[in-house]
Design an enzyme around this catalytic site. Structure first.
Site, PDB file in Angstrom:
ATOM      1  N   CYS A  27     -56.004  10.918 -59.165  1.00  0.00           N
ATOM      2  CA  CYS A  27     -55.129  11.925 -59.733  1.00  0.00           C
ATOM      3  C   CYS A  27     -55.811  13.271 -59.793  1.00  0.00           C
ATOM      4  O   CYS A  27     -56.965  13.412 -59.446  1.00  0.00           O
ATOM      5  CB  CYS A  27     -54.760  11.515 -61.148  1.00  0.00           C
ATOM      6  SG  CYS A  27     -54.359   9.774 -61.278  1.00  0.00           S
ATOM      7  N   ARG A  53     -53.754  15.555 -54.551  1.00  0.00           N
ATOM      8  CA  ARG A  53     -54.536  14.422 -55.049  1.00  0.00           C
ATOM      9  C   ARG A  53     -53.645  13.282 -55.521  1.00  0.00           C
ATOM     10  O   ARG A  53     -54.138  12.182 -55.819  1.00  0.00           O
ATOM     11  CB  ARG A  53     -55.421  14.869 -56.212  1.00  0.00           C
ATOM     12  CG  ARG A  53     -56.419  15.929 -55.863  1.00  0.00           C
ATOM     13  CD  ARG A  53     -57.206  16.325 -57.083  1.00  0.00           C
ATOM     14  NE  ARG A  53     -58.021  15.232 -57.569  1.00  0.00           N
ATOM     15  CZ  ARG A  53     -59.255  14.971 -57.176  1.00  0.00           C
ATOM     16  NH1 ARG A  53     -59.821  15.745 -56.270  1.00  0.00           N
ATOM     17  NH2 ARG A  53     -59.927  13.966 -57.671  1.00  0.00           N
ATOM     18  N   TRP A 100     -51.317   9.530 -58.812  1.00  0.00           N
ATOM     19  CA  TRP A 100     -51.051   8.740 -57.614  1.00  0.00           C
ATOM     20  C   TRP A 100     -51.459   7.313 -57.938  1.00  0.00           C
ATOM     21  O   TRP A 100     -52.622   7.049 -58.222  1.00  0.00           O
ATOM     22  CB  TRP A 100     -51.872   9.256 -56.445  1.00  0.00           C
ATOM     23  CG  TRP A 100     -51.595   8.591 -55.146  1.00  0.00           C
ATOM     24  CD1 TRP A 100     -50.585   8.877 -54.270  1.00  0.00           C
ATOM     25  CD2 TRP A 100     -52.341   7.531 -54.542  1.00  0.00           C
ATOM     26  NE1 TRP A 100     -50.666   8.063 -53.168  1.00  0.00           N
ATOM     27  CE2 TRP A 100     -51.725   7.229 -53.313  1.00  0.00           C
ATOM     28  CE3 TRP A 100     -53.456   6.793 -54.933  1.00  0.00           C
ATOM     29  CZ2 TRP A 100     -52.195   6.231 -52.463  1.00  0.00           C
ATOM     30  CZ3 TRP A 100     -53.924   5.801 -54.088  1.00  0.00           C
ATOM     31  CH2 TRP A 100     -53.291   5.536 -52.864  1.00  0.00           C
ATOM     32  N   ASN A 126     -58.399  10.751 -64.708  1.00  0.00           N
ATOM     33  CA  ASN A 126     -58.451  10.460 -63.278  1.00  0.00           C
ATOM     34  C   ASN A 126     -59.520   9.400 -63.067  1.00  0.00           C
ATOM     35  O   ASN A 126     -60.643   9.582 -63.527  1.00  0.00           O
ATOM     36  CB  ASN A 126     -58.812  11.745 -62.513  1.00  0.00           C
ATOM     37  CG  ASN A 126     -59.138  11.477 -61.057  1.00  0.00           C
ATOM     38  OD1 ASN A 126     -58.612  10.545 -60.457  1.00  0.00           O
ATOM     39  ND2 ASN A 126     -60.007  12.283 -60.483  1.00  0.00           N
ATOM     40  N   GLY A 127     -59.179   8.307 -62.395  1.00  0.00           N
ATOM     41  CA  GLY A 127     -60.175   7.263 -62.141  1.00  0.00           C
ATOM     42  C   GLY A 127     -59.645   5.910 -62.562  1.00  0.00           C
ATOM     43  O   GLY A 127     -58.434   5.685 -62.598  1.00  0.00           O
ATOM     44  N   GLU A 508     -58.591   9.758 -33.250  1.00  0.00           N
ATOM     45  CA  GLU A 508     -58.141  10.742 -34.224  1.00  0.00           C
ATOM     46  C   GLU A 508     -56.689  11.174 -33.949  1.00  0.00           C
ATOM     47  O   GLU A 508     -55.892  11.325 -34.877  1.00  0.00           O
ATOM     48  CB  GLU A 508     -59.098  11.952 -34.203  1.00  0.00           C
ATOM     49  CG  GLU A 508     -58.733  13.099 -35.110  1.00  0.00           C
ATOM     50  CD  GLU A 508     -58.679  12.765 -36.602  1.00  0.00           C
ATOM     51  OE1 GLU A 508     -59.013  11.629 -36.985  1.00  0.00           O
ATOM     52  OE2 GLU A 508     -58.268  13.637 -37.377  1.00  0.00           O
ATOM     53  N   LYS A 512     -53.743  10.691 -36.694  1.00  0.00           N
ATOM     54  CA  LYS A 512     -52.926  11.815 -37.170  1.00  0.00           C
ATOM     55  C   LYS A 512     -51.446  11.478 -37.039  1.00  0.00           C
ATOM     56  O   LYS A 512     -50.671  11.695 -37.945  1.00  0.00           O
ATOM     57  CB  LYS A 512     -53.203  13.101 -36.364  1.00  0.00           C
ATOM     58  CG  LYS A 512     -54.467  13.845 -36.639  1.00  0.00           C
ATOM     59  CD  LYS A 512     -54.541  14.523 -37.976  1.00  0.00           C
ATOM     60  CE  LYS A 512     -55.065  13.636 -39.053  1.00  0.00           C
ATOM     61  NZ  LYS A 512     -56.492  13.434 -39.170  1.00  0.00           N
ATOM     62  N   GLU A 515     -50.302   8.724 -39.516  1.00  0.00           N
ATOM     63  CA  GLU A 515     -50.315   9.179 -40.908  1.00  0.00           C
ATOM     64  C   GLU A 515     -49.086   9.999 -41.274  1.00  0.00           C
ATOM     65  O   GLU A 515     -48.526   9.830 -42.348  1.00  0.00           O
ATOM     66  CB  GLU A 515     -51.516  10.109 -41.142  1.00  0.00           C
ATOM     67  CG  GLU A 515     -52.809   9.439 -41.386  1.00  0.00           C
ATOM     68  CD  GLU A 515     -53.883  10.480 -41.635  1.00  0.00           C
ATOM     69  OE1 GLU A 515     -54.440  10.460 -42.733  1.00  0.00           O
ATOM     70  OE2 GLU A 515     -54.151  11.325 -40.751  1.00  0.00           O
ATOM     71  N   HIS A 531     -58.127  -4.462 -20.577  1.00  0.00           N
ATOM     72  CA  HIS A 531     -58.501  -5.711 -21.252  1.00  0.00           C
ATOM     73  C   HIS A 531     -57.511  -6.107 -22.340  1.00  0.00           C
ATOM     74  O   HIS A 531     -57.859  -6.826 -23.267  1.00  0.00           O
ATOM     75  CB  HIS A 531     -59.914  -5.585 -21.830  1.00  0.00           C
ATOM     76  CG  HIS A 531     -60.941  -5.309 -20.778  1.00  0.00           C
ATOM     77  ND1 HIS A 531     -61.361  -6.273 -19.877  1.00  0.00           N
ATOM     78  CD2 HIS A 531     -61.587  -4.166 -20.425  1.00  0.00           C
ATOM     79  CE1 HIS A 531     -62.243  -5.745 -19.047  1.00  0.00           C
ATOM     80  NE2 HIS A 531     -62.396  -4.461 -19.348  1.00  0.00           N
ATOM     81  N   LYS A 630     -55.153  12.451 -50.812  1.00  0.00           N
ATOM     82  CA  LYS A 630     -56.172  13.222 -50.117  1.00  0.00           C
ATOM     83  C   LYS A 630     -57.575  12.712 -50.410  1.00  0.00           C
ATOM     84  O   LYS A 630     -58.419  12.658 -49.533  1.00  0.00           O
ATOM     85  CB  LYS A 630     -56.044  14.685 -50.558  1.00  0.00           C
ATOM     86  CG  LYS A 630     -56.995  15.631 -49.859  1.00  0.00           C
ATOM     87  CD  LYS A 630     -56.551  15.894 -48.449  1.00  0.00           C
ATOM     88  CE  LYS A 630     -57.510  16.773 -47.693  1.00  0.00           C
ATOM     89  NZ  LYS A 630     -57.303  16.658 -46.248  1.00  0.00           N
TER      90      LYS A 630
HETATM   91  C1  F6R Z   1     -57.047  11.349 -42.341  1.00  0.00           C
HETATM   92  C2  F6R Z   1     -57.688  11.450 -43.622  1.00  0.00           C
HETATM   93  C3  F6R Z   1     -58.460  10.291 -44.140  1.00  0.00           C
HETATM   94  C4  F6R Z   1     -59.816  10.778 -44.632  1.00  0.00           C
HETATM   95  C5  F6R Z   1     -60.581   9.635 -45.309  1.00  0.00           C
HETATM   96  C6  F6R Z   1     -61.970  10.057 -45.743  1.00  0.00           C
HETATM   97  O1  F6R Z   1     -56.309  12.479 -42.037  1.00  0.00           O
HETATM   98  O2  F6R Z   1     -57.608  12.470 -44.253  1.00  0.00           O
HETATM   99  O3  F6R Z   1     -58.589   9.301 -43.169  1.00  0.00           O
HETATM  100  O4  F6R Z   1     -60.527  11.275 -43.534  1.00  0.00           O
HETATM  101  O5  F6R Z   1     -59.866   9.197 -46.428  1.00  0.00           O
HETATM  102  O6  F6R Z   1     -61.917  11.116 -46.648  1.00  0.00           O
HETATM  103  P1  F6R Z   1     -63.184  12.026 -46.901  1.00  0.00           P
HETATM  104  O7  F6R Z   1     -63.506  12.726 -45.653  1.00  0.00           O
HETATM  105  O8  F6R Z   1     -62.766  12.953 -48.011  1.00  0.00           O
HETATM  106  O9  F6R Z   1     -64.289  11.113 -47.332  1.00  0.00           O
END
Ligand code: F6R
Length: 635
Positions: A27, A53, A100, A126-127, A508, A512, A515, A531, A630
């Site tokens: 959060c 967050r 969240w 938060n936590g 990647e 993207k 997601e 394969h 995030k």
């Molecule tokens: C993808 C994304 C996640 C983060 C992952 C690690 O777009 O944002 O896959 O890359 O949760 O997060 P960090 O880099 O903050 O440790």
């Protein structure tokens, strides 16, 4: 429905025994004590900046002469704003929370702030409190009635149970009983004009302004009020009034914590006219690379990494590098491995942090452990880092985007990625920042180990300096990408192929897309396609192939022919003047030709744009995709 609760007369709602599991929260919290200025608007604006967050419910608690009024709402902050609209706005002390949840449904009762059963103590958390079941049982046996399913509600009740008139002492006594990770903001009905903050394994920052004190999970939430910030350490507590901020350890020992001036400005943390944060952040990438290179390459082409914290002697002594990370950061790690091996001739491996932490890795003090994390707070990456330090005495280096984040502070050395606040949940510019950091680190290590000739270092650093302009040109592919997106937005799935340093870029691109557009996409090394995945190829599965010039171009071109031979639809990322792959492709997206070693930094751009455009066409919430947060600060 909104709930306006007056904390001194809080309605008691007994939800019965906890049967639905822990409400794990990731959060954002904010708090403010101001001399005269009302805080409601500031809290709401701060919460909007923390929304990345978590955004399944939100609430604020504000102090009025009649008591503390709490407003909570399920959904995004704008719903909370509507709910708050009718309330008085003149309170000068308050806390806020955006939540969240991974377990337990988002509901008004589970939203924060929570209040003690006696209505006196209010907490935003938060936590996760790991021992909340035991604590709750103990409190219930003393007649305390709980209103939510959350772990967090034990905190205000615990503080209230220790309350003998000394607010900080009551918080301290409660902190001593909490196990788990937490950042909290606390208010007390009997102590107006005071907010207490504390942190353990979750971020919390204090903001210092002339007429008010603030705290928040993230600096961006406080930037409109101040740039002067104090990053709390694990085990710190802060007592804020409008005029003062005092810091102590949980045991009461007073500590001095220096403040730092944050260079990010508010405009940078906002959308700057783009439709979405993600699009803005994609377009910021030339600037991110320029910023990252500022001061990093000296006049003699030597790499200067100010905070690297490891001497050349230590760098020379390393016999292996181990990279730990999650998600996009893990992809940056895969590209970095390629450079480390190529430039510094050092054996390198890349691990998912969530796997590493429970494996039995072989490492010692000659291993360099690199933790890559945009947020610097990812629970698995932090745990992997701590394990490498404590169990193996490895030399540790963080690649982080957030100043003062836990991973940044706990590593022996640090490379900041300088990407600025990344608000879109899907990481874009932070990835590019991580690539630059990985490239610079590989060059630095190569210099220490004498594995590259001065001529090669000069050539590579010259090329690196040109990356901002190449990315800017890659961004010019936006129109072509939009057309391609329109033609594939209803595909049943996608395959992304790349080889060498562009294999992680394929991963990647797939990540993207899934997601933010919720479409299935898989990234594969192009040579592996035969394969297994080749069985999937048909007209309904677009295959995005990274086919820019370089040592593996011919190999990739053969893979493209294999796809075409089976009726597959190829979307190729190519360099200008390409004729072989382009002839086979249904659509091409052109990016500038670069040194192949640097091409991942450029080739990822059209893939980010493709994901963005497909998600937009499909009407998805680009910046806040479902089920994602995030900063993943719990396991
Ligand atoms: C993808 C994304 C996640 C983060 C992952 C690690 O777009 O944002 O896959 O890359 O949760 O997060 P960090 O880099 O903050 O440790």
């Amino acid at each position: 429905m909104a709930a306006n609760l007056n904390a001194s007369r809080v309605p008691i709602l007994n939800l019965g025994p906890i049967t639905r599991g822990v409400c794990v929260t990731m959060c954002g919290i904010i708090g403010c004590v101001s001399r005269r200025e009302p805080v409601v608007e500031l809290l709401l604006r701060g919460l909007k900046r923390l929304e990345y967050r978590g955004y399944d419910s939100a609430g604020i608690a504000v102090e009025y002469p009649s008591g503390i009024r709490i407003t909570r709402e399920v959904g995004k902050i704008r719903r909370l704003e509507d709910a708050v609209g009718a309330s008085p706005q003149d309170g000068t002390t308050g806390v806020g929370h955006t939540r969240w949840a991974t377990h337990g449904k988002p509901s008004e009762a589970n939203a924060h702030p929570h209040v003690s059963a006696d209505g006196r103590v209010v907490v935003a958390h938060n936590g996760i409190i790991e021992n909340y079941r035991d604590l709750r049982r103990g409190l219930e046996s003393r007649g305390i009635v709980f209103c939510s399913e959350t772990d967090s509600e034990v905190i205000p009740n615990l503080i209230a149970s220790h309350d003998r008139g000394d607010f900080p002492a009551a918080v301290r006594a409660a902190l001593a009983e909490l196990h788990g990770s937490f950042a909290i903001a606390v208010m007390h009905h009997d102590h107006p004009g005071v907010v207490i903050g504390a942190r353990k394994d979750s971020p919390l920052i204090v903001g210092i302004a002339s007429d008010r004190m603030l705290l928040a999970s993230d600096a961006a939430a406080m930037l409109e009020a101040t740039r002067e910030m104090v990053f709390l350490e694990d085990g710190d507590m802060a007592v804020l009034t409008a005029e003062s901020a005092s810091f102590s350890r949980f045991d009461g020992t007073k500590v001095l914590r220096p403040s730092v001036t944050i260079s990010w400005d508010l405009a940078r943390a906002e959308k700057s006219g783009f439709e979405h944060y993600m699009l803005k952040e994609i377009h910021e990438q030339p600037q991110v690379v320029s910023d990252a290179l500022l001061g990093a390459i000296g006049s003699g082409h030597e790499v200067n990494l100010e905070q690297i914290g490891l001497s050349d002697e230590v760098l020379r002594s390393l016999d292996r590098m181990c990279i730990v990370a999650c998600g996009t950061s893990w992809h940056a790690g895969l590209v970095t491995k390629f450079w480390l091996e190529r430039f510094a001739r050092i054996s390198s491996e890349v691990d998912y942090a969530s796997e590493f932490r429970y494996r039995d890795p072989v490492m010692d003090s000659r291993t360099g452990l690199i933790a890559i994390s945009q947020s610097g707070e990812t629970a698995d990456t932090l745990a992997a880092l701590r394990r490498a330090k404590t169990d193996f005495n490895a030399r540790t280096l963080g690649i982080c985007n957030v100043q003062g984040a836990t991973i940044a502070r706990e590593c022996d050395g640090l490379i900041m990625t300088h990407a600025g606040p990344e608000i879109g949940v899907a990481s874009t510019k932070a990835f590019t920042g991580q690539l630059v950091a990985g490239f610079l680190l590989s060059l630095k290590l190569a210099a220490a180990r004498g594995t590259l000739s001065p001529h090669e270092v000069r050539r590579l650093t010259d090329q690196l300096r040109r990356v901002p302009q190449w990315i800017a040109r890659a961004l010019e592919s936006a129109d072509a990408v939009r057309d391609v997106a329109a033609s594939v937005a209803d595909a049943r799935g996608f395959l992304f192929l790349g080889r060498g340093a562009n294999y992680p870029v394929a991963l990647e691109g797939a990540l993207k897309l899934k997601e933010i557009s919720y479409m299935h996409a898989e990234g594969y090394p192009a040579g592996e396609m035969k394969h297994g995945p080749i069985a999937l190829i048909d007209e309904g599965l677009p295959v995005v192939v990274i086919a820019t010039r370089g040592p593996v171009y011919d190999k990739v071109a053969s893979n493209v022919e294999e796809v075409r031979a089976r009726g597959g639809r190829v979307i190729a990322i190519v360099n200008p003047g390409d004729d072989r792959v382009s002839k086979q492709a249904s659509a091409i997206i052109t990016v500038p030709e670069t040194d192949p070693l640097l091409s991942p930094m450029i080739n990822v751009v059209p893939l980010q744009l493709l994901a963005y455009e497909v998600a937009r066409i499909r009407g998805c919430d680009v910046d806040q995709p479902r089920n994602l947060a995030k900063s993943v600060t719990v396991e």
